[in-house]
Write a protein that holds these residues in place. Structure first.
Motif, PDB file in Angstrom:
ATOM      1  N   ALA A   1      15.424   4.988  -8.731  1.00  0.00           N
ATOM      2  CA  ALA A   1      15.881   6.074  -7.982  1.00  0.00           C
ATOM      3  C   ALA A   1      15.607   7.363  -7.950  1.00  0.00           C
ATOM      4  N   LYS A   2      14.617   7.751  -8.922  1.00  0.00           N
ATOM      5  CA  LYS A   2      14.175   9.263  -8.720  1.00  0.00           C
ATOM      6  C   LYS A   2      12.936   9.266  -7.950  1.00  0.00           C
ATOM      7  N   ALA A   3      12.362   8.194  -7.403  1.00  0.00           N
ATOM      8  CA  ALA A   3      11.140   8.191  -6.720  1.00  0.00           C
ATOM      9  C   ALA A   3      10.924   8.867  -5.345  1.00  0.00           C
ATOM     10  N   HIS A   4       9.849   9.435  -4.951  1.00  0.00           N
ATOM     11  CA  HIS A   4       9.522   9.893  -3.381  1.00  0.00           C
ATOM     12  C   HIS A   4       9.189   8.817  -2.908  1.00  0.00           C
ATOM     13  N   VAL A   5       8.537   7.660  -3.299  1.00  0.00           N
ATOM     14  CA  VAL A   5       8.228   6.354  -2.549  1.00  0.00           C
ATOM     15  C   VAL A   5       8.557   5.367  -3.474  1.00  0.00           C
ATOM     16  N   VAL A   6       9.335   4.428  -2.871  1.00  0.00           N
ATOM     17  CA  VAL A   6       9.486   3.109  -3.763  1.00  0.00           C
ATOM     18  C   VAL A   6       8.778   1.811  -2.827  1.00  0.00           C
ATOM     19  N   LEU A   7       7.958   0.994  -3.776  1.00  0.00           N
ATOM     20  CA  LEU A   7       7.107  -0.087  -3.116  1.00  0.00           C
ATOM     21  C   LEU A   7       7.818  -1.028  -3.644  1.00  0.00           C
ATOM     22  N   PRO A   8       8.428  -2.113  -2.540  1.00  0.00           N
ATOM     23  CA  PRO A   8       8.967  -3.100  -3.101  1.00  0.00           C
ATOM     24  C   PRO A   8       7.887  -4.132  -3.672  1.00  0.00           C
ATOM     25  N   ALA A   9       7.865  -4.798  -4.955  1.00  0.00           N
ATOM     26  CA  ALA A   9       7.029  -5.619  -5.242  1.00  0.00           C
ATOM     27  C   ALA A   9       7.498  -7.244  -5.489  1.00  0.00           C
ATOM     28  N   CYS A  10       6.669  -8.093  -5.696  1.00  0.00           N
ATOM     29  CA  CYS A  10       7.044  -9.403  -5.644  1.00  0.00           C
ATOM     30  C   CYS A  10       6.968  -9.958  -7.401  1.00  0.00           C
ATOM     31  N   SER A  11       7.872 -10.910  -7.389  1.00  0.00           N
ATOM     32  CA  SER A  11       8.008 -11.429  -8.577  1.00  0.00           C
ATOM     33  C   SER A  11       6.971 -12.444  -9.068  1.00  0.00           C
ATOM     34  N   PHE A  12       6.945 -12.856 -10.449  1.00  0.00           N
ATOM     35  CA  PHE A  12       5.907 -13.985 -10.892  1.00  0.00           C
ATOM     36  C   PHE A  12       5.978 -15.169 -10.006  1.00  0.00           C
ATOM     37  N   ALA A  13       7.125 -15.379  -9.473  1.00  0.00           N
ATOM     38  CA  ALA A  13       7.244 -16.850  -8.604  1.00  0.00           C
ATOM     39  C   ALA A  13       6.592 -16.796  -7.312  1.00  0.00           C
ATOM     40  N   GLU A  14       6.471 -15.453  -6.839  1.00  0.00           N
ATOM     41  CA  GLU A  14       5.678 -15.169  -5.460  1.00  0.00           C
ATOM     42  C   GLU A  14       4.272 -15.064  -5.218  1.00  0.00           C
ATOM     43  N   LYS A  15       3.532 -15.363  -6.608  1.00  0.00           N
ATOM     44  CA  LYS A  15       2.089 -15.070  -6.627  1.00  0.00           C
ATOM     45  C   LYS A  15       1.191 -15.896  -7.456  1.00  0.00           C
ATOM     46  N   ASP A  16       0.052 -15.773  -7.192  1.00  0.00           N
ATOM     47  CA  ASP A  16      -0.767 -16.661  -8.037  1.00  0.00           C
ATOM     48  C   ASP A  16      -1.536 -15.647  -8.972  1.00  0.00           C
ATOM     49  N   GLY A  17      -2.024 -15.924  -9.931  1.00  0.00           N
ATOM     50  CA  GLY A  17      -2.595 -15.151 -10.956  1.00  0.00           C
ATOM     51  C   GLY A  17      -2.748 -15.816 -12.468  1.00  0.00           C
ATOM     52  N   THR A  18      -3.189 -14.726 -13.154  1.00  0.00           N
ATOM     53  CA  THR A  18      -3.167 -15.462 -14.659  1.00  0.00           C
ATOM     54  C   THR A  18      -2.536 -14.519 -15.727  1.00  0.00           C
ATOM     55  N   PHE A  19      -1.671 -14.913 -16.983  1.00  0.00           N
ATOM     56  CA  PHE A  19      -1.394 -14.094 -17.596  1.00  0.00           C
ATOM     57  C   PHE A  19      -1.834 -14.559 -19.094  1.00  0.00           C
ATOM     58  N   THR A  20      -2.223 -13.728 -20.180  1.00  0.00           N
ATOM     59  CA  THR A  20      -2.610 -13.986 -21.304  1.00  0.00           C
ATOM     60  C   THR A  20      -1.721 -14.008 -22.382  1.00  0.00           C
ATOM     61  N   SER A  21      -1.490 -14.934 -22.972  1.00  0.00           N
ATOM     62  CA  SER A  21      -0.178 -15.029 -24.057  1.00  0.00           C
ATOM     63  C   SER A  21      -0.924 -14.150 -25.404  1.00  0.00           C
ATOM     64  N   LEU A  22       0.196 -14.104 -26.101  1.00  0.00           N
ATOM     65  CA  LEU A  22      -0.146 -13.570 -27.357  1.00  0.00           C
ATOM     66  C   LEU A  22      -1.080 -14.389 -28.361  1.00  0.00           C
ATOM     67  N   GLY A  23      -1.175 -15.452 -28.077  1.00  0.00           N
ATOM     68  CA  GLY A  23      -2.033 -16.299 -28.578  1.00  0.00           C
ATOM     69  C   GLY A  23      -3.439 -16.395 -27.837  1.00  0.00           C
ATOM     70  N   ARG A  24      -3.377 -15.401 -26.982  1.00  0.00           N
ATOM     71  CA  ARG A  24      -4.822 -15.356 -26.286  1.00  0.00           C
ATOM     72  C   ARG A  24      -5.042 -16.454 -25.189  1.00  0.00           C
TER      73      ARG A  24
END
Lengths: 827, 173
Positions: A613-636
């Motif tokens: 709400a304080k920004a000069h520009v706000v860019l709407p990003a996607c959630s994890f359900a809308e993209k491909d990629g990888t996450f690394t868990s705490l167990g690596r």
């Protein structure tokens, strides 16, 4: 091994296998209703009856009968089919058979078996049950008229969740699954019971009447809340994530989820999602095109150069984090880059890096069930990472793990069989672990490998002043308790330490982590199976952010430095990606001042957060359900997420946004796909070498670590104390994670607002009633919160979770391990 | 009002009970280290209080580290346990086969009418609890009634008045 014959097939199985297990391993399907691979055999439903040549005269329940040498088993014949049909007829006698309006239809074991066995008419007749349906709690609908008495809900709630909400009540025909005093369900709402219910007796209320099971697409992904890295199956229809679907074969956790994972998905299709870029025109944020917004951001960042700074959430994918780092360091030319590391993840990015040579835990999640002694630092391992909590429950109850909790408050883990909780004075953790280390040295319990490590002599010298007497005085524990714990820890063959991290646990994360590493190294626990230290990163990709170095460069500022720089005017442009520091970073007033002061603020997020709400520009990003990629868990564990729906509105994935800005500021071509970035990661990030998109498969790959252990002395300042005041501990609430879960309906239904928790003595002293409004004040400010009455806090200690914007706890907490507050009933 | 709201209201209207837990704590202390101590503890509490007051369930759950739900399961499984206060005098009328053919139902109906309570209910003054039971093992005396440990054979409708009058005289302690 045991050899037996099932349906004329030779089968060899392990000694502890049942007939059912043996058949399953041979690909022979035996029908079940009450059996679950995660639970102890129960033998309640009699659907799995088989004939055993050596035990003729009666049919044998295959799920409870051990397979023995030479057994000859028949899984189906006329008599067996007749017996199974009778079981179904008896169940259908009382069941309402209201499949057309039942959400379980299509995924219902009773329905499927009735169909399979062709039970089209029932020779028996009786009245139906008329149990009242429980609509009181917001998440789980309990319709006991549909129940088949498999007992799985009660068993999973006991065996794995260790909450024990359910039981069989009454007897005979009056028996039903119920709660204590047959009252409403008041539990943790992890929904494990719903996931294992074979029929529609327990249903997800938020999903009720949303879609037929068969009409949904099932997309495999990974949860985007905490760092555990639980695998998820999303139920998708009409570009909406409508539910999470249970798959008992997913992940190390066998499909187990917590409230957030199971019921926190609604943020994906929330009406509050940002759908278009916004640019500030005067006091208002006005809709803009992507071209305008990106051009402005690229220009401003390019102008700011080394005076630009970025705070990036570790919720992004590895590919996005990697690309962002390139964009920011190479393109913009700034080293002022951090995630919540500076505040929350220094255990990894600082202590582990110094002490182990890698910003990662030496241990993995599987070690929890392999260790002999589990030392949990802070009771909150359960609250921050509930599914890790389930692993602890299983370890203690099934593998005989000895559980020791060293914490400033007790918790659910304290009630596990044999668990011992050492409640110490708030803020005295460092003194405590230094004392334990010193006991190990003075009692000559040091492993032979330790004196060979770098820093051993310096550590021993530094520890010499940490006497048991001093440690006992500071921590409030008895010298005997400290010595006993140190000895027990040193004597256990496999000992593992768990430490939860997060923005709710400020102050001494790095030092505490180092003191734990020292303890593990002194006793030779690093690099051994079932031993070591597991740092539990707060966010879904905290480990990835640490791996990819989302930390300040040599001359860069960390998160705290960036906030100060904004106020001082040395930071000209601030790029917030998915971070909401106004609510989550310590000292809200200061953060707000910083965001108001900075010349150019760009916020990239799913929602118009308090920071956006304080920004000069706000860019709407996607959630994890809308993209491909990888996450690394705490167990690596490096795991893939899969795009399940198209981006909401005209939002773009962080990858797409970074890709464009990267191209604009560097003049380099666009990346073709995030897979290309993953290839670059595998080429340049140690630990990811050799990994390919294909190799990750559906279960991911645990990335290896190359450790070079080093002992580093830890200075342990005496904890602060203020007479007459309460010690405020902040942390995570069980149903929440970060500030994102505020947008997940499920977590908000069961825990809608912040609270301050009191122990029994203070409840009595202040004559508090649940829900009383209390004003909690520190030197930084005051907030009014509802009182929660508990029994896990010592006198003079209060606890408050941090996730919430309204009356946010960071308005009074400024980053010290313990904040001293006064408490008064609000008028 | 919605279904959920009605359910919620019902719960909120239930009165909170105040129970002195001193005796319950003493009973728990006695069995604390005994394996399988839940049954003797509950039996002890029932002996002491005449029933198992709900607040003692929470206490037992916490001190023995057993889920409250499990305790409730045990309490509702065994007919020996009672979750509501019981009368000082327990009237049991046999409705087993022999008593049934000798007109036990009329005896039962008469008790219902005179006491103003039904099966498994307790009078407001906590003097009487009435129960229909299946066979007391004295079929030769059918129809049969018992008040606590006293037996009344060859019951008649007239005798019901006498029994009630007799036990109304007796002390409550």
């Amino acid at each position: 091994m045991v050899n037996l014959t099932i349906d004329d097939k030779q089968v060899t199985v392990a000694k502890d296998a049942t007939i059912y297990d043996a058949a399953k391993s041979a690909g022979i399907k035996i029908p079940i209703l009450c059996h679950d691979k995660k639970l102890h055999p129960f033998g309640g439903c009699r659907m799995c009856l088989v004939e055993v040549e050596q035990m003729k005269g009666r049919l044998i329940p295959s799920c409870t009968t051990p397979a023995t040498e030479g057994m000859i088993v028949r899984t189906s014949n006329e008599e067996i089919v007749k017996a199974r049909k009778l079981v179904l007829e008896l169940l259908l006698l009382k069941h309402p058979v209201d499949c057309p309006v039942c959400d379980a239809a299509g995924d219902c074991d009773l329905q499927n078996l009735t169909y399979e066995y062709g039970v089209s008419k029932n020779p028996l007749s009786d009245e139906k049950f008329r149990w009242e349906i429980d609509y009181i709690n917001p998440l789980i609908e309990r319709d006991m008229n549909r129940c088949v008495h498999c007992g799985k809900c009660a068993r999973i709630c006991d065996e794995i969740v260790s909450f024990g909400a359910y039981t069989f009540i009454n007897r005979g025909i009056d028996a039903k699954m119920g709660t204590a005093f047959d009252g409403p369900l008041e539990c943790e709402f992890c929904g494990s019971c719903v996931s294992v219910c074979p029929v529609g007796a327990l249903l997800s209320r938020p999903f009720k009447f949303k879609a037929r099971w068969w009409a949904m697409q099932k997309v495999k992904s990974v949860c985007s809340y905490c760092g555990t890295g639980c695998q998820l199956t999303l139920g998708v229809k009409d570009n909406k994530v409508l539910t999470t679907i249970y798959d008992e074969n997913q992940g190390f956790h066998n499909g187990q989820l917590c409230t957030r994972g199971r019921w926190g998905y609604q943020f994906v299709n929330s009406e509050k999602r940002l759908t278009t870029p916004l640019i500030r025109k005067g006091s208002a944020l006005v809709e803009a095109t992507w071209d305008e917004a990106l051009a402005l951001v690229s220009t401003k960042l390019g102008e700011a150069k080394s005076a630009a700074a970025a705070l990036v959430t570790p919720r992004l994918t590895n590919e996005e984090l990697f690309l962002f780092k390139k964009l920011f360091t190479e393109g913009v030319g700034s080293e002022n880059l951090d995630h919540s590391a500076g505040y929350a993840h220094a255990a990894l990015t600082d202590a582990a890096l110094k002490g182990l040579g890698e910003a990662a835990s030496p241990s993995v999640i599987a070690d929890i069930q392999k260790c002999d002694l589990l030392l949990v630092v802070k009771s909150d391992a359960y609250e921050t990472h509930p599914v890790i909590g389930f692993e602890i429950n299983l370890g203690v109850k099934r593998q005989g793990v000895n559980l020791r909790i060293v914490s400033d408050k007790s918790g659910k883990l304290s009630r596990l069989p044999g668990a011992q909780t050492l409640l110490h004075t708030p803020g005295s953790e460092l003194v405590l672990f230094n004392t334990l280390a010193n006991i190990i040295v003075t009692e000559k319990l040091v492993d032979a490998s330790a004196p060979l490590l770098d820093g051993y002599a310096a550590l021993v010298t530094a520890l010499s002043s940490c006497t048991v007497e001093k440690g006992a005085a500071v921590t409030g524990l008895t010298p005997e308790a400290l010595v006993a714990l140190a000895k027990e820890y040193a004597a256990s063959e496999k000992a593992l330490i768990l430490m939860p991290l997060g923005l709710g646990y400020p102050g001494h994360g790095s030092a505490l982590a180092q003191s734990l590493l020292n303890l593990a190294m002194l006793t030779g626990r690093i690099g051994k199976e079932g031993s070591g230290v597991l740092f539990m990163g707060e966010k879904n990709n905290s480990q990835g952010a640490a791996d990819l170095g989302i930390v300040p460069g040599k001359n860069g500022k960390d998160a705290a430095g960036i906030i100060d720089g904004c106020i001082a005017g040395t930071i000209k442009a601030l790029y917030l990606v998915g971070e909401n520091p106004v609510v989550s970073y310590p000292d809200r007033k200061k953060v707000e001042a910083a965001l108001s002061k900075v010349d150019f603020l760009v916020v990239q997020d799913l929602f118009l957060t308090e920071s956006a709400a304080k920004a000069h520009v706000v860019l709407p990003a996607c959630s994890f359900a809308e993209k491909d990629g990888t996450f690394t868990s705490l167990g690596r564990n490096v795991q893939k997420i899969t795009k399940a729906i198209k981006p909401v509105g005209s939002s773009k994935s962080d990858y797409e946004i970074f890709n464009k800005i990267h191209a604009a500021v560097t003049g380099k071509p666009l990346y073709a796909s995030c897979q290309a970035l993953f290839t670059e990661i595998s080429e340049s990030v140690s630990g990811y070498a050799g990994l390919t998109w294909a190799k990750l498969g559906s279960n991911g790959v645990v990335r290896p670590v190359t450790l070079s252990p080093k002992l580093v002395p830890v200075v342990a300042p005496a904890p602060t104390a203020e007479a007459g005041k309460f010690a405020l501990l902040t942390g995570s609430a069980l149903n929440h994670c970060g500030t994102l879960s505020q947008y997940g309906e499920g977590p908000m239904m069961v825990c809608p607002e912040g609270y301050v928790e009191f122990g029994r003595a203070d409840v009595k002293r202040l004559s508090l009633v649940e829900g009383d409004k209390v004003t909690v004040s520190s030197t930084a400010g005051s907030v009014t919160l509802k009182a929660k009455l508990g029994n896990r806090l010592s006198e003079g200690v209060v606890f408050a979770p941090y996730h919430f914007n309204d009356n946010s706890i960071n308005s009074i907490a400024t980053g010290a391990p313990v904040t001293w507050v006064s408490v008064a009933k609000a008028k | 009002m919605s279904h959920a709201a009605v359910q919620k209201k019902k719960i909120e209207e239930a009165p909170a009970e105040e129970v002195d837990l001193t005796a319950a704590n003493a009973i728990i202390d006695k069995y604390l280290t005994l394996p399988g101590n839940l049954m003797p503890v509950l039996q002890g509490i029932q002996d002491e209080y005449g029933f198992v007051p709900p607040p003692t369930v929470a206490l037992v759950a916490e001190r023995l580290n057993v889920y409250p739900s499990q305790i409730y399961g045990v309490l509702t499984f065994y007919s020996q346990f009672h979750l509501k206060p019981r009368g000082r005098y327990i009237i049991r009328v046999c409705v087993g086969t022999a008593c049934h053919v000798q007109g036990a139902e009329r005896i039962v109906e008469t008790f219902f009418g005179k006491l103003g309570i039904g099966h498994a209910e307790t009078s407001e003054d906590l003097r009487f609890t009435f129960e229909k039971v299946a066979c007391l093992g004295a079929c030769g005396m059918a129809p049969l009634a018992m008040v606590n440990d006293d037996t009344f054979g060859k019951m008649t409708v007239q005798k019901v008045d006498e029994i009630i009058a007799e036990y109304n005289q007796r002390p409550m302690k």
